[in-house]
Design a protein around this motif. Structure first.
Motif, PDB file in Angstrom:
ATOM      1  N   ARG A  23      23.669  17.533 -32.465  1.00 22.34           N
ATOM      2  CA  ARG A  23      22.766  17.526 -31.312  1.00 22.34           C
ATOM      3  C   ARG A  23      23.481  17.072 -30.030  1.00 22.34           C
ATOM      4  O   ARG A  23      23.340  17.680 -28.985  1.00 22.34           O
ATOM      5  N   TYR A  24      24.285  16.008 -30.135  1.00 18.91           N
ATOM      6  CA  TYR A  24      24.874  15.419 -28.919  1.00 18.91           C
ATOM      7  C   TYR A  24      26.338  15.820 -28.695  1.00 18.91           C
ATOM      8  O   TYR A  24      26.924  15.459 -27.682  1.00 18.91           O
TER       9      TYR A  24
ATOM     10  N   HIS B  75      24.341   5.107 -34.683  1.00 15.13           N
ATOM     11  CA  HIS B  75      23.201   5.666 -35.425  1.00 15.13           C
ATOM     12  C   HIS B  75      22.664   4.616 -36.400  1.00 15.13           C
ATOM     13  O   HIS B  75      23.368   4.208 -37.329  1.00 15.13           O
TER      14      HIS B  75
ATOM     15  N   LYS C  26      22.755   2.338 -23.770  1.00 14.39           N
ATOM     16  CA  LYS C  26      21.467   2.958 -23.475  1.00 14.39           C
ATOM     17  C   LYS C  26      20.854   3.464 -24.774  1.00 14.39           C
ATOM     18  O   LYS C  26      21.567   4.004 -25.629  1.00 14.39           O
ATOM     19  N   LYS C  27      19.539   3.273 -24.909  1.00 15.91           N
ATOM     20  CA  LYS C  27      18.864   3.786 -26.102  1.00 15.91           C
ATOM     21  C   LYS C  27      18.594   5.284 -25.903  1.00 15.91           C
ATOM     22  O   LYS C  27      18.095   5.677 -24.855  1.00 15.91           O
ATOM     23  N   LEU C  28      18.975   6.101 -26.866  1.00 13.50           N
ATOM     24  CA  LEU C  28      18.714   7.539 -26.734  1.00 13.50           C
ATOM     25  C   LEU C  28      17.358   7.894 -27.345  1.00 13.50           C
ATOM     26  O   LEU C  28      16.621   8.703 -26.814  1.00 13.50           O
ATOM     27  N   ASN C  29      17.072   7.284 -28.465  1.00  9.50           N
ATOM     28  CA  ASN C  29      15.772   7.403 -29.132  1.00  9.50           C
ATOM     29  C   ASN C  29      15.703   6.297 -30.183  1.00  9.50           C
ATOM     30  O   ASN C  29      16.555   5.405 -30.192  1.00  9.50           O
ATOM     31  N   LYS C  30      14.695   6.373 -31.065  1.00 15.16           N
ATOM     32  CA  LYS C  30      14.454   5.277 -32.011  1.00 15.16           C
ATOM     33  C   LYS C  30      15.687   4.927 -32.858  1.00 15.16           C
ATOM     34  O   LYS C  30      15.950   3.778 -33.169  1.00 15.16           O
ATOM     35  N   LYS C  31      16.461   5.941 -33.231  1.00 16.02           N
ATOM     36  CA  LYS C  31      17.554   5.718 -34.184  1.00 16.02           C
ATOM     37  C   LYS C  31      18.943   5.727 -33.563  1.00 16.02           C
ATOM     38  O   LYS C  31      19.924   5.400 -34.239  1.00 16.02           O
ATOM     39  N   ASN C  32      19.057   6.162 -32.313  1.00 17.64           N
ATOM     40  CA  ASN C  32      20.399   6.366 -31.735  1.00 17.64           C
ATOM     41  C   ASN C  32      20.561   5.711 -30.371  1.00 17.64           C
ATOM     42  O   ASN C  32      19.626   5.702 -29.577  1.00 17.64           O
ATOM     43  N   PHE C  33      21.767   5.171 -30.135  1.00 18.45           N
ATOM     44  CA  PHE C  33      22.048   4.532 -28.846  1.00 18.45           C
ATOM     45  C   PHE C  33      23.478   4.827 -28.418  1.00 18.45           C
ATOM     46  O   PHE C  33      24.335   5.125 -29.258  1.00 18.45           O
TER      47      PHE C  33
END
Ligand code: UTP
Length: 271
Positions: A149-150, A246, A175-182
Motif C-alpha cells: 500500500r505505502y 506496523h 505520525k500515525k497513519l491509521n490504527k495499526k501503522n505509524f
C-alpha cells in the motif's frame, strides 16, 4: 512484490546455554517441530519464494537438517512408514527454497545482512529474526500488505510495558497513519525509561530496501562492538527513507532466552 526473505542464524545463542554449546537453537523442538520450521511456514504463507539463511560453520547442523537424503532414502526403503515419507517430502520442499550463506564471525546483525547482498534481486526484501515467533496471525503477510500500500520499508512493532523499554529497540514515532501503522522518526537501542520516546518496541520482522546494502558496507560498529542493522536503518531514516511501524495483531513469543523458550513451547502446544 516481496518474494525473497533472509534469516540471520549465525549468532552464538549464549542466552540458551548450555543447550547451544552443542545444538543450534533454531532446531530446538517446539511441540515436536524445530522453531525454524514455524518461521519457514510463515514465509511460505506470506508468498515468499526464496529464503536466504545466514549460518556459520558452527551452525552447519542447520544445513545438515535439510540435506540428509541418503539417510531418509535408506530408512524409507526399509520401513515404508508414511509419516517419515511425508516428513522427507516436507524437508525437500523447504530445501528447494533455501540458499545458504556464511558469516563465520558473529560481528552483528548488520554484518549478517550484508552477506546476502548478492542474492537479493528486488527493490525490497523481508527479514525475519528466528528468536521472535509470532503466532495466531501471520505478521509477515500483514507487513507485506502495508508495504504494497505505502511502497515503503516496514518494521514490526509491539507495545511493551514502560518499565521494560531498556530491553528493546524503541521507536520514536512521527505520525500515525491509521490504527495499526505509524511513520517512524527514529529507532533507539535499549533506552532508559527517561530516554524512551515511546513504548513501541521493534520486533524481528523487517521489510528492508535493497539500497540498505550500500549503507551497510560502510557501517561502523555500534553498541557492544557489533554492527547493528538498526544503526543502518537509522541512517536511512536520517536520509528521508520512509519506514513504517506496523503494530501486528498476532501473539509474540520470545524464543531467545531459556525462560522464553520454555514458555513458547507451552504456548505453541496449545495451538
Ligand atoms: P541476537 O544477538 O539477539 O541473538 O541476534 P544471538 O546472538 O543468536 O544469541 P545471544 O544473544 O548470544 O543469546 C539476533 C539474530 O541475529 C542473528 C542471530 O542468530 C539471531 O537470529 N545474528 C546475530 C547473526 O546472524 N549474526 C550475528 O553476528 C549476530
Amino acid at each position: 512484490m516481496i518474494k525473497q526473505a533472509i534469516i540471520p542464524l549465525a549468532g552464538l545463542g549464549t542466552r540458551l546455554l548450555p543447550l547451544t554449546s552443542v545444538f543450534a537453537k533454531e532446531l530446538l523442538p517446539m511441540n515436536g517441530k524445530p522453531g525454524i520450521e514455524y518461521i519457514i511456514e510463515e514465509c511460505i504463507d506470506a508468498g515468499i519464494k526464496e529464503i536466504v539463511f545466514i549460518i556459520s560453520k558452527k551452525k552447519e547442523m542447520i544445513k545438515d537438517y535439510f540435506y540428509k537424503d541418503k539417510f531418509y532414502q535408506n530408512i524409507i526403503k526399509k520401513k515404508k512408514d508414511p509419516r517419515i515419507l511425508n516428513e522427507y517430502k516436507k524437508i525437500l520442499k523447504y530445501r528447494k527454497m533455501i540458499k545458504f550463506v556464511y558469516q563465520n564471525k558473529p560481528l552483528g546483525t548488520g554484518d549478517a545482512v550484508l552477506r546476502t547482498r548478492k542474492y537479493i534481486k528486488d527493490k525490497f526484501f523481508l527479514m525475519l529474526l528466528p528468536d521472535d515467533l509470532i503466532i495466531k496471525k501471520n505478521c509477515s503477510k500483514s507487513m507485506i500488505k502495508v508495504h504494497n500500500r505505502y511502497k515503503s520499508s516496514v518494521m514490526a512493532s509491539m507495545n511493551v510495558s514502560k518499565k521494560t523499554v531498556s530491553r528493546w529497540g524503541i521507536f520514536k514515532t512521527k505520525k500515525k497513519l491509521n490504527k495499526k501503522n505509524f511513520l517512524i522518526d527514529a529507532v533507539i537501542e535499549k533506552p532508559s525509561i527517561k530516554e524512551a520516546p515511546s513504548n513501541k518496541a521493534v520486533i524481528g520482522r523487517y521489510i528492508l530496501p535493497k539500497k540498505i546494502f550500500l549503507k551497510l558496507k560502510g557501517q561502523k560498529k555500534g553498541k557492544g562492538g557489533e554492527i547493528h542493522i538498526t544503526d543502518t536503518i537509522q541512517s536511512l531514516i536520517n536520509e528521508k527513507e520512509k519506514f513504517i511501524g506496523h503494530s501486528f495483531s498476532g501473539k509474540y513469543l520470545d524464543c531467545g532466552t531459556m525462560k522464553g523458550y520454555i514458555n513458547s513451547s507451552k504456548e505453541i502446544s496449545k495451538l
